[in-house]
Design an enzyme around this catalytic site. Structure first.
Site, mmCIF file in Angstrom:
data_model
loop_
_atom_site.group_PDB
_atom_site.id
_atom_site.type_symbol
_atom_site.label_atom_id
_atom_site.label_comp_id
_atom_site.label_asym_id
_atom_site.label_seq_id
_atom_site.Cartn_x
_atom_site.Cartn_y
_atom_site.Cartn_z
ATOM 1 N N LYS A 158 -81.020 -19.914 0.856
ATOM 2 C CA LYS A 158 -81.054 -19.946 -0.193
ATOM 3 C C LYS A 158 -81.912 -20.829 -0.970
ATOM 4 O O LYS A 158 -82.782 -19.528 -1.639
ATOM 5 C CB LYS A 158 -79.540 -19.543 -0.954
ATOM 6 C CG LYS A 158 -79.290 -18.890 -1.731
ATOM 7 C CD LYS A 158 -78.327 -20.130 -2.721
ATOM 8 C CE LYS A 158 -76.495 -19.077 -1.772
ATOM 9 N NZ LYS A 158 -75.578 -19.606 -2.361
ATOM 10 N N ASP A 189 -73.591 -17.210 -7.786
ATOM 11 C CA ASP A 189 -72.679 -16.946 -7.172
ATOM 12 C C ASP A 189 -72.744 -15.545 -6.530
ATOM 13 O O ASP A 189 -73.702 -14.602 -7.838
ATOM 14 C CB ASP A 189 -71.093 -16.987 -8.142
ATOM 15 C CG ASP A 189 -70.188 -16.777 -6.774
ATOM 16 O OD1 ASP A 189 -70.131 -17.517 -5.955
ATOM 17 O OD2 ASP A 189 -69.570 -16.668 -7.585
ATOM 18 N N SER A 190 -72.969 -15.233 -5.296
ATOM 19 C CA SER A 190 -72.914 -13.819 -4.347
ATOM 20 C C SER A 190 -71.782 -13.289 -3.774
ATOM 21 O O SER A 190 -70.812 -14.737 -3.590
ATOM 22 C CB SER A 190 -74.483 -14.359 -3.490
ATOM 23 O OG SER A 190 -75.442 -14.460 -4.380
ATOM 24 N N TYR A 200 -72.795 -12.618 5.886
ATOM 25 C CA TYR A 200 -72.482 -11.163 6.347
ATOM 26 C C TYR A 200 -73.131 -10.629 7.008
ATOM 27 O O TYR A 200 -73.290 -9.253 7.390
ATOM 28 C CB TYR A 200 -71.114 -10.408 5.233
ATOM 29 C CG TYR A 200 -69.733 -10.911 5.277
ATOM 30 C CD1 TYR A 200 -68.770 -11.423 5.912
ATOM 31 C CD2 TYR A 200 -70.378 -12.031 3.667
ATOM 32 C CE1 TYR A 200 -67.724 -11.711 5.022
ATOM 33 C CE2 TYR A 200 -69.618 -12.553 3.904
ATOM 34 C CZ TYR A 200 -67.765 -12.783 3.931
ATOM 35 O OH TYR A 200 -66.504 -13.153 4.124
ATOM 36 N N ASP A 201 -74.547 -10.671 6.274
ATOM 37 C CA ASP A 201 -75.801 -9.965 7.585
ATOM 38 C C ASP A 201 -75.994 -9.510 8.721
ATOM 39 O O ASP A 201 -75.783 -8.368 8.191
ATOM 40 C CB ASP A 201 -77.010 -11.258 6.844
ATOM 41 C CG ASP A 201 -77.512 -11.710 5.794
ATOM 42 O OD1 ASP A 201 -76.738 -11.333 4.636
ATOM 43 O OD2 ASP A 201 -78.520 -12.460 5.688
ATOM 44 N N HIS A 231 -79.467 -7.944 -2.895
ATOM 45 C CA HIS A 231 -78.802 -8.640 -3.688
ATOM 46 C C HIS A 231 -79.453 -9.844 -4.671
ATOM 47 O O HIS A 231 -80.644 -9.640 -5.364
ATOM 48 C CB HIS A 231 -78.194 -8.787 -3.518
ATOM 49 C CG HIS A 231 -77.078 -9.858 -2.628
ATOM 50 N ND1 HIS A 231 -77.846 -9.836 -1.423
ATOM 51 C CD2 HIS A 231 -76.283 -10.497 -2.933
ATOM 52 C CE1 HIS A 231 -76.744 -10.583 -0.724
ATOM 53 N NE2 HIS A 231 -76.675 -11.600 -1.491
ATOM 54 N N ARG A 232 -80.291 -10.733 -3.983
ATOM 55 C CA ARG A 232 -80.643 -12.247 -4.823
ATOM 56 C C ARG A 232 -82.150 -11.242 -4.740
ATOM 57 O O ARG A 232 -82.648 -12.114 -5.653
ATOM 58 C CB ARG A 232 -80.532 -13.137 -3.295
ATOM 59 C CG ARG A 232 -80.749 -14.429 -4.284
ATOM 60 C CD ARG A 232 -80.982 -15.861 -3.553
ATOM 61 N NE ARG A 232 -79.504 -16.085 -2.599
ATOM 62 C CZ ARG A 232 -78.183 -15.492 -1.297
ATOM 63 N NH1 ARG A 232 -79.126 -15.329 -0.558
ATOM 64 N NH2 ARG A 232 -77.134 -15.420 -1.538
#
Length: 196
Positions: A15, A72-73, A154-155, A180-181
């Site tokens: 991240k 938070d994802s 979960y990638d 999304h990020r």
């Protein structure tokens, strides 16, 4: 111009790398909470992604007296009651990617409705409490088995139709372009200088 220091409220090196790739070219110095000793224990007891990110960013900004970003994802699968949602990281325990993926596959079983999306809420908080919030979403579907090894979480199960591959099969650049990020960070790029 002196570098502008930003702390990312994460210990996750993947991240952190995404934030660095996006913000360092803009002149920001990006650090993680692992660069500091006085980080308080944080209880993320919010009911939404934005609430949890705000709780994290606010606590760290107060402790360090520096601007802090937290995200938070999570993965949301509508056909199984929007699971795992805000519990994505600890769906099958505590931050165990393999166990989380196994639980998700078991919950979905042979379901034909495997639509899913990743959501990120990204919140920045200054020591004075001034807040900025952006979010990002990427839609896809859950595969029946893992594919690829260039991801986390979960990638390996999250297939993006427009890319014809899972997140874990993408290069970093490909993932940043659709994730999304990545989408939240792109939005952040357009507003961070004004907020700063």
């Amino acid at each position: 111009m002196a570098d502008k220091e930003i702390v990312i409220a994460t210990g996750n090196k993947n991240k952190l790398r995404e934030f660095k790739e996006m913000l360092e070219p803009m002149g920001y110095t990006v650090k993680s909470i692992k660069d500091f000793d006085n980080i308080p224990d944080i209880v993320e007891d919010g009911k939404t992604f934005e609430e949890n990110a705000t709780i994290k960013a606010t606590a760290v900004a107060k402790a360090l007296n520096l601007p802090v970003f937290a995200d938070d994802s999570g993965l949301i699968v509508p056909s199984i009651n929007n699971e795992p949602g805000i519990y994505s990281a600890r769906y099958a325990g505590d931050h165990d990617d393999d166990a989380n993926n196994a639980k998700l596959l078991k919950r979905l079983g042979h379901s034909d409705d495997r639509n899913a999306y990743f959501h990120t809420s990204l919140v920045g908080v200054k020591p004075d409490g001034e807040k900025i919030h952006v979010s990002g979403v990427v839609s896809g579907e859950i595969t029946t088995e893992e594919h690829g090894d260039n991801g986390f979480g979960y990638d390996p199960l999250f297939y993006v139709p427009s890319m014809h591959k899972t997140m874990a099969e993408m290069t970093d650049d490909e993932k940043n372009s659709v994730s999304h990020r990545g989408r939240a960070l792109e939005k952040l790029k357009t507003v961070i200088n004004d907020w700063w």
